[in-house]
Design a protein around this motif. Structure first.
Motif, short mmCIF file in Angstrom:
data_model
loop_
_atom_site.label_atom_id
_atom_site.label_comp_id
_atom_site.label_asym_id
_atom_site.label_seq_id
_atom_site.Cartn_x
_atom_site.Cartn_y
_atom_site.Cartn_z
N ASN A 170 0.82 -1.21 0.00
CA ASN A 170 0.00 0.00 0.00
C ASN A 170 0.86 1.27 0.00
OD1 ASN A 170 -2.39 1.47 0.03
ND2 ASN A 170 -2.51 1.48 2.27
N LYS A 171 1.60 1.44 -1.09
CA LYS A 171 2.49 2.60 -1.24
C LYS A 171 2.36 3.17 -2.65
CE LYS A 171 5.97 0.63 1.91
NZ LYS A 171 7.37 0.14 2.02
N PRO A 172 2.53 4.48 -2.80
CA PRO A 172 2.42 5.11 -4.13
C PRO A 172 3.41 4.55 -5.15
CG PRO A 172 2.35 6.76 -2.40
CD PRO A 172 2.72 5.48 -1.73
N SER A 173 4.53 4.03 -4.68
CA SER A 173 5.55 3.50 -5.59
C SER A 173 5.22 2.11 -6.12
CB SER A 173 6.90 3.45 -4.87
OG SER A 173 6.83 2.62 -3.72
N VAL A 174 4.22 1.44 -5.53
CA VAL A 174 3.87 0.08 -5.93
C VAL A 174 2.78 0.12 -7.01
CG1 VAL A 174 3.00 -2.16 -5.18
CG2 VAL A 174 4.49 -0.83 -3.67
N ARG A 175 3.06 -0.46 -8.15
CA ARG A 175 2.14 -0.47 -9.29
C ARG A 175 1.33 -1.78 -9.28
NH1 ARG A 175 6.67 -0.26 -13.57
NH2 ARG A 175 7.40 -1.75 -12.01
N THR A 193 -5.42 1.77 -0.99
CA THR A 193 -5.81 3.09 -1.48
C THR A 193 -4.62 3.99 -1.81
OG1 THR A 193 -5.99 3.84 0.83
CG2 THR A 193 -8.01 3.05 -0.25
N ASN A 194 -3.45 3.69 -1.27
CA ASN A 194 -2.27 4.52 -1.52
C ASN A 194 -1.44 4.03 -2.70
OD1 ASN A 194 -2.78 6.25 0.69
ND2 ASN A 194 -1.81 4.80 2.09
N ALA A 195 -1.72 2.82 -3.16
CA ALA A 195 -0.93 2.23 -4.25
C ALA A 195 -1.32 2.84 -5.60
CB ALA A 195 -1.12 0.72 -4.28
N ASN A 196 -0.47 2.63 -6.59
CA ASN A 196 -0.71 3.11 -7.96
C ASN A 196 -1.46 2.01 -8.71
OD1 ASN A 196 -0.63 4.12 -10.52
ND2 ASN A 196 1.60 4.28 -10.65
#
Length: 286
Positions: A170-175, A193-196
Motif C-alpha cells: 500500500n504505497k504510491p511507488s507500488v504499481r 488506497t495509496n498504491a498506484n
C-alpha cells in the motif's frame, strides 16, 4: 336457586344433544368453523400450490445456460484457438447438466455485468471462480462453498521478500494491475488506497505484465496465483499459507426459487460425497 341451576344443566345437556345429532343452527358453529379453517390454512406444512420453478423450465427446454467470464484460470478459460471453454467449473457445469439430463450451453459475460446478466435471465446459473459474499447474496442466491481460498499478491520472484504485508504493498511507488468488477478490484479499492492502481480489462494478461515489469503486484486468489507462478518461473505466489482474506467459491442463481436452490445444494452435497469436486481439484489445480 336449585331451580335455576337445574334449568342451566338441562339447557347444557340439550345443546350437547343437538350438536351430537347434527341439529344445530348455522349461527352457532359458523364462527368456530371459520376459525378452524383459517388455522388449517396457516398451519406449518400446509400444502400450497407450488409455483413454477426455473428447474422445471431447464429440464423442459432440454439445456441449461451457464454464464462465465472465460478469463479466470483454472476455473474458466475460453481458448481463443478452439473457441471452447475449459477449466474446473466448466467440467462441474457439464456434470450438473448430465445430472439434470440436459445439454449445457455456455454464455459469455464479464465481471462487471455478471449480476445484471443473471437478473436479465441471460443464463440460469453463473459459475467460474465466483467468491461467496453477503453483497452478492443481497441480489442473487449464492450457493454453499466448494473451495476455500484467500486474496494474495502475485509478484515477481525477485521480489518475494519485498511484499510481505498490506503495508508493503500500500504505497504510491507500488504499481498494481487488477481486473475490473470482481472481488479482486473490491479488495484493492478497500485496502490499497495509496498504491498506484491500474484497471486492466483482460484479466488473462495481468500476470504477464507483472512478470515483464509493467506492474509490481497482481492481487488475486491463491489458486490463480499458484497456477501462474507454476506456469512462469519469473512469478511468485506470495503468502499462500497466510492470505489476506479467507473466502470460498460458490455458484449463483436467481434468488426466490426454493425448488431450484434446493436442487443445486443437494447436487453440490453429492459432488462432495462422491469425491467429484476432489477429482476436479486434482485435475486442474495440482
Amino acid at each position: 336457586m336449585f331451580k335455576k341451576w337445574k334449568k342451566a344443566l338441562l339447557a347444557g345437556v340439550l345443546s350437547l344433544s343437538l350438536v351430537g345429532t347434527g341439529y344445530v343452527s348455522h349461527d352457532l358453529i359458523s364462527t368456530q368453523n371459520a376459525s378452524a379453517e383459517s388455522a388449517s390454512k396457516n398451519a406449518p406444512g400446509h400444502l400450497k400450490k407450488a409455483e413454477a420453478s426455473q428447474l422445471d423450465e431447464i429440464i423442459e427446454r432440454g439445456y441449461i445456460r451457464v454464464g462465465m467470464t472465460g478469463d479466470y484460470k483454472p476455473f474458466t478459460y475460453l481458448d481463443p484457438e478452439t473457441n471452447e471453454y475449459e477449466g474446473y467449473d466448466v467440467d462441474a457445469a457439464k456434470e450438473l447438466a448430465r445430472d439434470l439430463g440436459v445439454e449445457v450451453r455456455f454464455v459469455g459475460t464479464t465481471w462487471p455485468n455478471m449480476m445484471k446478466d443473471l437478473q436479465a435471465d441471460k443464463f440460469d446459473i453463473a459459475v467460474g471462480g465466483i467468491t461467496r459474499n453477503t453483497a452478492r447474496q443481497k441480489t442473487a442466491y449464492v450457493s454453499q462453498g466448494y473451495l476455500s481460498f484467500g486474496k494474495v499478491p502475485l509478484i515477481r520472484a525477485e521480489d518475494k521478500d519485498k511484499y510481505l504485508s498490506i503495508e508493503d504493498i500500500n504505497k504510491p511507488s507500488v504499481r498494481i494491475g487488477v481486473n475490473p468488477g470482481g472481488t479482486n478490484e473490491a479488495f484493492v479499492r478497500q485496502y490499497l488506497t495509496n498504491a498506484n492502481v491500474t484497471v486492466v480489462e483482460n484479466n488473462l494478461v495481468i500476470p504477464g505484465l507483472v512478470a515483464d515489469g509493467t506492474y509490481d503486484v497482481m492481487i488475486t486468489d491463491t489458486v490463480e496465483a499458484i497456477l501462474y507462478a507454476n506456469e512462469d518461473q519469473r512469478l511468485y505466489a506470495a503468502l499462500t499459507n497466510d492470505p489476506f482474506t479467507n473466502n470460498e467459491k460458490g455458484y449463483m442463481i436467481p434468488r426466490g426459487d426454493f425448488v431450484y436452490a434446493s436442487y443445486l445444494e443437494m447436487w453440490m452435497d453429492e459432488m462432495k460425497l462422491q469425491g467429484k469436486f476432489d477429482a476436479l481439484y486434482k485435475k486442474w489445480m495440482e
